[in-house]
Design a protein around this motif. Structure first.
Motif, PDB file in Angstrom:
ATOM      1  N   UNK A 139      26.294  73.012  42.733  1.00 35.01           N
ATOM      2  CA  UNK A 139      25.642  71.705  42.768  1.00 35.01           C
ATOM      3  C   UNK A 139      25.250  71.291  44.178  1.00 35.01           C
ATOM      4  N   UNK A 140      25.853  71.942  45.182  1.00 32.06           N
ATOM      5  CA  UNK A 140      25.517  71.614  46.560  1.00 32.06           C
ATOM      6  C   UNK A 140      26.298  70.432  47.107  1.00 32.06           C
ATOM      7  N   UNK A 141      27.543  70.292  46.625  1.00 32.95           N
ATOM      8  CA  UNK A 141      28.416  69.227  47.125  1.00 32.95           C
ATOM      9  C   UNK A 141      29.731  69.858  47.578  1.00 32.95           C
ATOM     10  N   UNK A 142      30.635  69.048  48.114  1.00 38.13           N
ATOM     11  CA  UNK A 142      31.934  69.560  48.554  1.00 38.13           C
ATOM     12  C   UNK A 142      32.892  69.665  47.372  1.00 38.13           C
ATOM     13  N   UNK A 143      33.938  70.457  47.558  1.00 37.25           N
ATOM     14  CA  UNK A 143      34.997  70.549  46.553  1.00 37.25           C
ATOM     15  C   UNK A 143      35.587  69.167  46.279  1.00 37.25           C
ATOM     16  N   UNK A 144      35.758  68.378  47.344  1.00 38.38           N
ATOM     17  CA  UNK A 144      36.328  67.037  47.197  1.00 38.38           C
ATOM     18  C   UNK A 144      35.462  66.142  46.314  1.00 38.38           C
ATOM     19  N   UNK A 145      34.151  66.308  46.402  1.00 34.15           N
ATOM     20  CA  UNK A 145      33.256  65.512  45.555  1.00 34.15           C
ATOM     21  C   UNK A 145      33.478  65.849  44.092  1.00 34.15           C
ATOM     22  N   UNK A 146      33.590  67.141  43.778  1.00 31.59           N
ATOM     23  CA  UNK A 146      33.846  67.539  42.385  1.00 31.59           C
ATOM     24  C   UNK A 146      35.203  66.991  41.936  1.00 31.59           C
ATOM     25  N   UNK A 147      36.195  67.054  42.791  1.00 28.81           N
ATOM     26  CA  UNK A 147      37.514  66.500  42.445  1.00 28.81           C
ATOM     27  C   UNK A 147      37.417  64.996  42.180  1.00 28.81           C
ATOM     28  N   UNK A 148      36.615  64.275  42.967  1.00 29.24           N
ATOM     29  CA  UNK A 148      36.419  62.830  42.733  1.00 29.24           C
ATOM     30  C   UNK A 148      35.751  62.597  41.381  1.00 29.24           C
ATOM     31  N   UNK A 149      34.776  63.455  41.024  1.00 29.34           N
ATOM     32  CA  UNK A 149      34.130  63.330  39.713  1.00 29.34           C
ATOM     33  C   UNK A 149      35.145  63.525  38.597  1.00 29.34           C
ATOM     34  N   UNK A 156      28.997  70.218  33.441  1.00 28.75           N
ATOM     35  CA  UNK A 156      28.480  70.197  34.812  1.00 28.75           C
ATOM     36  C   UNK A 156      26.951  70.146  34.811  1.00 28.75           C
ATOM     37  N   UNK A 157      26.336  70.905  33.919  1.00 29.27           N
ATOM     38  CA  UNK A 157      24.870  70.917  33.820  1.00 29.27           C
ATOM     39  C   UNK A 157      24.334  69.536  33.453  1.00 29.27           C
ATOM     40  N   UNK A 158      24.983  68.865  32.497  1.00 32.19           N
ATOM     41  CA  UNK A 158      24.550  67.518  32.109  1.00 32.19           C
ATOM     42  C   UNK A 158      24.650  66.550  33.287  1.00 32.19           C
ATOM     43  N   UNK A 159      25.739  66.655  34.041  1.00 29.90           N
ATOM     44  CA  UNK A 159      25.898  65.753  35.185  1.00 29.90           C
ATOM     45  C   UNK A 159      24.835  66.033  36.251  1.00 29.90           C
ATOM     46  N   UNK A 160      24.511  67.296  36.478  1.00 23.12           N
ATOM     47  CA  UNK A 160      23.499  67.609  37.494  1.00 23.12           C
ATOM     48  C   UNK A 160      22.131  67.102  37.064  1.00 23.12           C
ATOM     49  N   UNK A 161      21.846  67.096  35.760  1.00 19.07           N
ATOM     50  CA  UNK A 161      20.577  66.527  35.297  1.00 19.07           C
ATOM     51  C   UNK A 161      20.523  65.037  35.602  1.00 19.07           C
ATOM     52  N   UNK A 162      21.635  64.344  35.410  1.00 15.87           N
ATOM     53  CA  UNK A 162      21.703  62.920  35.735  1.00 15.87           C
ATOM     54  C   UNK A 162      21.485  62.699  37.227  1.00 15.87           C
ATOM     55  N   UNK A 163      22.135  63.543  38.041  1.00  9.85           N
ATOM     56  CA  UNK A 163      21.969  63.432  39.490  1.00  9.85           C
ATOM     57  C   UNK A 163      20.508  63.659  39.880  1.00  9.85           C
ATOM     58  N   UNK A 164      19.865  64.635  39.249  1.00 10.34           N
ATOM     59  CA  UNK A 164      18.470  64.942  39.574  1.00 10.34           C
ATOM     60  C   UNK A 164      17.554  63.792  39.197  1.00 10.34           C
ATOM     61  N   UNK A 165      17.805  63.155  38.063  1.00  9.29           N
ATOM     62  CA  UNK A 165      16.982  62.009  37.663  1.00  9.29           C
ATOM     63  C   UNK A 165      17.134  60.873  38.658  1.00  9.29           C
ATOM     64  N   UNK A 166      18.369  60.616  39.111  1.00  8.81           N
ATOM     65  CA  UNK A 166      18.594  59.572  40.100  1.00  8.81           C
ATOM     66  C   UNK A 166      17.864  59.888  41.402  1.00  8.81           C
ATOM     67  N   UNK A 167      17.935  61.135  41.847  1.00  6.91           N
ATOM     68  CA  UNK A 167      17.305  61.525  43.109  1.00  6.91           C
ATOM     69  C   UNK A 167      15.788  61.523  43.009  1.00  6.91           C
ATOM     70  N   UNK A 168      15.268  61.857  41.830  1.00  8.81           N
ATOM     71  CA  UNK A 168      13.823  61.945  41.668  1.00  8.81           C
ATOM     72  C   UNK A 168      13.174  60.590  41.436  1.00  8.81           C
ATOM     73  N   UNK A 169      13.957  59.547  41.269  1.00  8.06           N
ATOM     74  CA  UNK A 169      13.410  58.211  41.066  1.00  8.06           C
ATOM     75  C   UNK A 169      12.898  57.692  42.402  1.00  8.06           C
ATOM     76  N   UNK A 170      11.645  58.013  42.696  1.00  9.30           N
ATOM     77  CA  UNK A 170      11.085  57.667  44.003  1.00  9.30           C
ATOM     78  C   UNK A 170      10.179  56.442  43.945  1.00  9.30           C
TER      79      UNK A 170
END
Length: 135
Positions: free
Chosen positions: A13-23, A46-60
């Motif tokens: 996903x391109x995040x730290x281990x700590x970020x995944x642990x926080x999730x 994990x795939x579903x969560x990354x899709x959510x992250x991508x939608x948030x990031x792509x909201x320009x």
């Protein structure tokens, strides 16, 4: 069912281990244990969560587009040579390179450190997997 160790999920996903642990701690992802007793997250979850992250990031904001492959990131290089420019964008773990006219790079005010969105519209995409699938 595919599972990934926390460190593998973080790398994908391109995040730290700590970020995944926080999730996991906040209930965004659930965790189970593999045969060795190591914590793993479900690949589909994990795939579903990354899709959510991508939608948030792509909201320009003000832009509508038929392209669904949008990479929000930071410009890391702008090389202008005559009439052409090579622009590199870092979007998480992904490096996207775009070739454009020097005029377009100037009009977009692209400079190192500026935010940009790479929009990819392709007719062919090649996917690869490991020789030995993850158990």
């Amino acid at each position: 069912m595919t599972h990934f160790r926390i460190s593998e999920a973080a790398e994908l996903v391109g995040v730290s281990d700590d970020t995944v642990r926080r999730w996991v701690h906040s209930g965004i992802l659930s965790v189970s244990h593999d045969a060795a007793g190591v914590q793993v997250v479900d690949g589909a979850e994990l795939a579903e969560h990354t899709k959510t992250m991508a939608l948030d990031a792509a909201d320009v904001g003000q832009v509508r587009s038929s392209a669904r492959n949008r990479f929000v990131g930071l410009v890391t290089k702008v090389a202008v040579d005559g009439l052409m420019a090579q622009v590199e964008l870092q979007s998480g773990p992904h490096r996207v390179v775009s070739l454009m006219s020097a005029e377009a790079a100037r009009d977009l005010r692209l400079e190192v450190g500026s935010k940009s969105v790479a929009v990819v519209k392709a007719t062919m995409v090649i996917l690869e997997t490991d020789k030995e699938p993850n158990a």
